[in-house]
Write a protein that holds these residues in place. Sequence first.
Motif, PDB file in Angstrom:
ATOM      1  N   ILE A   1       0.834  -1.203   0.000  1.00 23.98           N
ATOM      2  CA  ILE A   1       0.000   0.000   0.000  1.00 23.98           C
ATOM      3  C   ILE A   1       0.871   1.256   0.000  1.00 23.98           C
ATOM      4  CG2 ILE A   1      -1.717   1.344   1.274  1.00 23.98           C
ATOM      5  CD1 ILE A   1      -2.869  -1.142  -0.015  1.00 23.98           C
ATOM      6  N   GLU A   2       1.863   1.287   0.868  1.00 26.62           N
ATOM      7  CA  GLU A   2       2.741   2.460   0.952  1.00 26.62           C
ATOM      8  C   GLU A   2       3.549   2.641  -0.325  1.00 26.62           C
ATOM      9  OE1 GLU A   2       1.094   2.378   4.736  1.00 26.62           O
ATOM     10  OE2 GLU A   2       1.903   0.704   3.577  1.00 26.62           O
ATOM     11  N   ALA A   3       4.019   1.536  -0.908  1.00 27.80           N
ATOM     12  CA  ALA A   3       4.783   1.637  -2.157  1.00 27.80           C
ATOM     13  C   ALA A   3       3.896   2.144  -3.295  1.00 27.80           C
ATOM     14  CB  ALA A   3       5.379   0.279  -2.519  1.00 27.80           C
ATOM     15  N   ALA A   4       2.656   1.639  -3.331  1.00 27.64           N
ATOM     16  CA  ALA A   4       1.722   2.072  -4.381  1.00 27.64           C
ATOM     17  C   ALA A   4       1.437   3.570  -4.283  1.00 27.64           C
ATOM     18  CB  ALA A   4       0.418   1.286  -4.272  1.00 27.64           C
ATOM     19  N   ILE A   5       1.422   4.084  -3.065  1.00 26.72           N
ATOM     20  CA  ILE A   5       1.160   5.516  -2.860  1.00 26.72           C
ATOM     21  C   ILE A   5       2.409   6.342  -3.148  1.00 26.72           C
ATOM     22  CG2 ILE A   5       0.592   7.278  -1.135  1.00 26.72           C
ATOM     23  CD1 ILE A   5      -1.154   5.090   0.235  1.00 26.72           C
ATOM     24  N   ALA A   6       3.534   5.996  -2.501  1.00 29.32           N
ATOM     25  CA  ALA A   6       4.742   6.820  -2.589  1.00 29.32           C
ATOM     26  C   ALA A   6       5.411   6.748  -3.957  1.00 29.32           C
ATOM     27  CB  ALA A   6       5.731   6.405  -1.504  1.00 29.32           C
ATOM     28  N   ALA A   7       5.554   5.538  -4.504  1.00 29.19           N
ATOM     29  CA  ALA A   7       6.266   5.369  -5.776  1.00 29.19           C
ATOM     30  C   ALA A   7       5.320   5.305  -6.971  1.00 29.19           C
ATOM     31  CB  ALA A   7       7.103   4.089  -5.733  1.00 29.19           C
ATOM     32  N   GLY A   8       4.032   5.123  -6.725  1.00 28.00           N
ATOM     33  CA  GLY A   8       3.063   5.056  -7.814  1.00 28.00           C
ATOM     34  C   GLY A   8       2.286   6.339  -7.979  1.00 28.00           C
ATOM     35  N   LEU A   9       1.411   6.633  -7.020  1.00 29.36           N
ATOM     36  CA  LEU A   9       0.538   7.802  -7.129  1.00 29.36           C
ATOM     37  C   LEU A   9       1.312   9.110  -7.055  1.00 29.36           C
ATOM     38  CD1 LEU A   9      -2.517   6.697  -4.940  1.00 29.36           C
ATOM     39  CD2 LEU A   9      -2.159   6.429  -7.408  1.00 29.36           C
ATOM     40  N   CYS A  10       2.387   9.142  -6.281  1.00 23.06           N
ATOM     41  CA  CYS A  10       3.170  10.378  -6.178  1.00 23.06           C
ATOM     42  C   CYS A  10       4.077  10.580  -7.386  1.00 23.06           C
ATOM     43  CB  CYS A  10       3.986  10.389  -4.890  1.00 23.06           C
ATOM     44  SG  CYS A  10       2.948  10.604  -3.415  1.00 23.06           S
ATOM     45  N   MET A  11       4.122   9.606  -8.286  1.00 24.47           N
ATOM     46  CA  MET A  11       4.748   9.802  -9.592  1.00 24.47           C
ATOM     47  C   MET A  11       3.727  10.295 -10.603  1.00 24.47           C
ATOM     48  SD  MET A  11       8.001   9.169 -10.321  1.00 24.47           S
ATOM     49  CE  MET A  11       8.045   8.493 -11.985  1.00 24.47           C
ATOM     50  N   ALA A  12       2.453   9.981 -10.356  1.00 21.94           N
ATOM     51  CA  ALA A  12       1.416  10.208 -11.362  1.00 21.94           C
ATOM     52  C   ALA A  12       0.505  11.377 -11.003  1.00 21.94           C
ATOM     53  CB  ALA A  12       0.583   8.928 -11.544  1.00 21.94           C
ATOM     54  N   ASN A  13       1.032  12.338 -10.251  1.00 22.44           N
ATOM     55  CA  ASN A  13       0.223  13.510  -9.930  1.00 22.44           C
ATOM     56  C   ASN A  13       0.943  14.767 -10.416  1.00 22.44           C
ATOM     57  OD1 ASN A  13       2.238  14.080  -8.050  1.00 22.44           O
ATOM     58  ND2 ASN A  13       1.095  13.237  -6.338  1.00 22.44           N
ATOM     59  N   ARG A  14       0.530  15.930  -9.932  1.00 25.93           N
ATOM     60  CA  ARG A  14       1.087  17.178 -10.466  1.00 25.93           C
ATOM     61  C   ARG A  14       2.267  17.704  -9.654  1.00 25.93           C
ATOM     62  NH1 ARG A  14      -4.242  20.549  -8.869  1.00 25.93           N
ATOM     63  NH2 ARG A  14      -3.767  20.982  -6.697  1.00 25.93           N
ATOM     64  N   GLY A  15       2.933  16.846  -8.921  1.00 25.78           N
ATOM     65  CA  GLY A  15       4.139  17.276  -8.232  1.00 25.78           C
ATOM     66  C   GLY A  15       3.906  17.662  -6.789  1.00 25.78           C
ATOM     67  N   GLY A  16       4.551  18.742  -6.337  1.00 24.86           N
ATOM     68  CA  GLY A  16       4.550  19.130  -4.925  1.00 24.86           C
ATOM     69  C   GLY A  16       3.193  19.196  -4.270  1.00 24.86           C
ATOM     70  N   SER A  17       2.281  20.010  -4.807  1.00 23.96           N
ATOM     71  CA  SER A  17       0.950  20.107  -4.214  1.00 23.96           C
ATOM     72  C   SER A  17       0.164  18.820  -4.400  1.00 23.96           C
ATOM     73  CB  SER A  17       0.184  21.285  -4.829  1.00 23.96           C
ATOM     74  OG  SER A  17       0.046  21.112  -6.230  1.00 23.96           O
ATOM     75  N   GLY A  18       0.401  18.149  -5.523  1.00 21.04           N
ATOM     76  CA  GLY A  18      -0.263  16.869  -5.762  1.00 21.04           C
ATOM     77  C   GLY A  18       0.150  15.826  -4.742  1.00 21.04           C
ATOM     78  N   ASP A  19       1.436  15.841  -4.337  1.00 18.47           N
ATOM     79  CA  ASP A  19       1.905  14.919  -3.310  1.00 18.47           C
ATOM     80  C   ASP A  19       1.138  15.119  -2.004  1.00 18.47           C
ATOM     81  OD1 ASP A  19       3.774  13.887  -5.027  1.00 18.47           O
ATOM     82  OD2 ASP A  19       5.435  15.090  -4.264  1.00 18.47           O
ATOM     83  N   LEU A  20       0.974  16.363  -1.610  1.00 15.60           N
ATOM     84  CA  LEU A  20       0.259  16.659  -0.370  1.00 15.60           C
ATOM     85  C   LEU A  20      -1.195  16.208  -0.448  1.00 15.60           C
ATOM     86  CD1 LEU A  20       1.672  20.221   0.414  1.00 15.60           C
ATOM     87  CD2 LEU A  20       2.290  18.053   1.490  1.00 15.60           C
ATOM     88  N   GLU A  21      -1.818  16.408  -1.598  1.00 16.10           N
ATOM     89  CA  GLU A  21      -3.214  16.002  -1.767  1.00 16.10           C
ATOM     90  C   GLU A  21      -3.350  14.487  -1.710  1.00 16.10           C
ATOM     91  OE1 GLU A  21      -4.119  19.840  -4.659  1.00 16.10           O
ATOM     92  OE2 GLU A  21      -3.747  17.857  -5.492  1.00 16.10           O
ATOM     93  N   VAL A  22      -2.437  13.778  -2.369  1.00 14.40           N
ATOM     94  CA  VAL A  22      -2.474  12.312  -2.375  1.00 14.40           C
ATOM     95  C   VAL A  22      -2.218  11.763  -0.973  1.00 14.40           C
ATOM     96  CG1 VAL A  22      -1.184  10.263  -3.123  1.00 14.40           C
ATOM     97  CG2 VAL A  22      -1.921  11.955  -4.803  1.00 14.40           C
ATOM     98  N   LEU A  23      -1.203  12.290  -0.299  1.00 14.75           N
ATOM     99  CA  LEU A  23      -0.877  11.798   1.040  1.00 14.75           C
ATOM    100  C   LEU A  23      -1.968  12.150   2.041  1.00 14.75           C
ATOM    101  CD1 LEU A  23       2.942  12.621   1.202  1.00 14.75           C
ATOM    102  CD2 LEU A  23       1.849  10.453   0.647  1.00 14.75           C
ATOM    103  N   GLY A  24      -2.600  13.304   1.851  1.00 13.95           N
ATOM    104  CA  GLY A  24      -3.714  13.674   2.722  1.00 13.95           C
ATOM    105  C   GLY A  24      -4.896  12.745   2.521  1.00 13.95           C
TER     106      GLY A  24
END
Length: 444
Positions: free
Chosen positions: A387-410
């Motif tokens: 789950i953590e790998a799918a989020i950190a290395a998957g979804l955080c690669m496939a978003n819009r960067g800095g703000s996208g990371d915060l939105e995904v992690l939130g």
Amino acid sequence: MAYRFLKLGNYTLTASIKKIVEFELAGIAIVPFGIMAILSAIFLISGHIQEAGLPGAFALMWSVGFVLYSIGEKLPIWKEYAGGGLIMAFLGSAVLVHFGVIPKEESEFLTASVIDNRFLYLLLVGLVAGTILSVDRKSLMRSVVGLVPVIFFAISGAVVLGVLIGWFFQVEPARIVTHYVLPIMGGGNGAGAIPMSEIYADATGENGAKYYGFAISVLTIANMVAILMASVLNKIGQAFPAWTGNGKLSDDENFQELAPATENSEPTKEMSTLSALFFTVAMLLLAMLLYSLFPQVHLFAWAVLIFVFLNVSDLLPKSLVSALALVNEWGMRTFIVLVLVAVGLMTDLNDLITAFSIQNVVISAAIVIGASLGAGLSARLFKFFPIEAAIAAGLCMANRGGSGDLEVLGASKRMALYPFAQISSRIGGGIVLFLAGYLFSILL
């Protein structure tokens, strides 16, 4: 009595004027900004904007860009899902040209002032420097051994599922890779889609703004899907506890969790900031030289390699790295809006609208899902929780960067993964940028 009333009235008037003077638009004092905006508008309306040269062009684009930026930052749904002020600056500029508010001839002059003179290259190399050098050196080295291989699996998963869904829509695999996977997995907008559009233009000779318009469309869609997918993965983790570390990437005692990059001390001399600017120019010229000698690797890919080497080797003094961070932050705030306005002025609004189709929504969603599956399914090979790998290395690669990371992690309730998200967006995005120059050349 009359004197007291007059005194009170003057005090009220003074307070009102003071409030107006102190008012800020997107953090900029309204009085000097307003004077600049009014004068640049007069030059545009009178047909003399080109005579004002570079200062007039920048003034007009800053005026348009920061007004649109402030609007985008105040719209809740737009800010959370569509990219906020930066995307509003891009999209709003395209609308102004489409409806003739800014004439076509003037729009060409404005864009040339940013794009044709290679000023954009200086900004982009500065962004690459800031993003890569801001990652803690030890974290960067550990991520190369642990997280980067999972990122490659995420990219592979995005390609495989994207190509499969593209086949259903009769979209060629080469176009899926170059027009969908690369911009979505490229680390966001400023350090991803924008330099990628320049790489595309150099490799193909075609309009980079047209590529950017399509790229930012699918990236915006992907960012929305990534946020929704993050929430789904959180639910899956609750249903299958063995698949998640509840915010911890690995349970291997030999694997050390990353800490956010420590803040370097502020530059003690004003000269440090000037040194950082000159250093950025020097690295741009070095990347240009290497690109001229070895054109198989694109200029921006060379920049990525240069700054990764400088980070890992720890050759730069902390004062310079700190100054580079300040220059990067200032450049981002000052010039990224300018660049997005310039690109928006070059973009055909009809092409942009066409990009938001059912086909592109489905393909973009498939790529995001493929990235999370690729990372999650390979996680156990590197002793990571799926789950953590799918989020950190998957979804955080496939978003819009800095703000996208915060939105995904939130959305996933895993803010502890933020350092790994930064590795994915910055280093992973740099890897994709590196691949782009090669793939554009052989696939297009």
